[in-house]
Design an enzyme around this catalytic site. Sequence first.
Site, short mmCIF file in Angstrom:
data_model
loop_
_atom_site.label_atom_id
_atom_site.label_comp_id
_atom_site.label_asym_id
_atom_site.label_seq_id
_atom_site.Cartn_x
_atom_site.Cartn_y
_atom_site.Cartn_z
N HIS A 46 -3.56 8.96 1.10
CA HIS A 46 -3.48 7.73 0.30
C HIS A 46 -4.81 7.47 -0.39
CE1 HIS A 46 -5.49 5.20 3.56
NE2 HIS A 46 -5.32 6.38 4.11
N CYS A 77 -3.39 2.96 -5.40
CA CYS A 77 -2.67 3.82 -4.47
C CYS A 77 -1.29 4.21 -4.99
CB CYS A 77 -2.57 3.16 -3.08
SG CYS A 77 -1.82 1.52 -3.10
N HIS A 84 0.87 -1.16 0.00
CA HIS A 84 0.00 0.00 0.00
C HIS A 84 0.91 1.22 0.00
CE1 HIS A 84 -3.59 2.31 0.43
NE2 HIS A 84 -3.12 2.92 1.51
#
Length: 164
Positions: free
Chosen positions: A68, A126, A56
């Site tokens: 994010h 992301c 991530h």
Amino acid sequence: MSFLDALFSASSSSSMPRRTGGRRIPSDPRSKNQDVLSRCKEGDLLEFTRQEGFAHWAVYVGGGRVIHRMDSGIREDSFWDIVGRSLAKINNYLDGEKQVPPGRVIVERARSKLGAVDYDLVSKNCEHFVTWCRYGEERSQQVRNVVAATAVVAGKALVNHWFG
């Protein structure tokens, strides 16, 4: 096993690099993550290693906060809420080939998208978001690795079909 699990499984047996797979996450990564957080500068890209073999990504905006993209939208959260039991690292991996604006500009770009709900695993994930914030270009090495792994798997299947 999901399609993506199968692709990453296949890619790990080939020569394709995996960004996070195969790494063991320590049982208590907090001190390592605290060190990473203490070195962060505004606009740094943070990669959070996940057990599933993916990562991530977030932009560090200062004060222990990150922005994010998630499937629910682009949001600002505490570093500690996002890292969980993952390992974090500063990963400005395109700095050697792309021009990098000042940190405040990167943070302004990230903040300009807060609340936007435009997630797509292949084209708006992301990592695409953070590379756009820092470099002005959406790029995801994770997606490139999956595409390359798909080509390897498809190629092996064709060779086996034709010559197997």
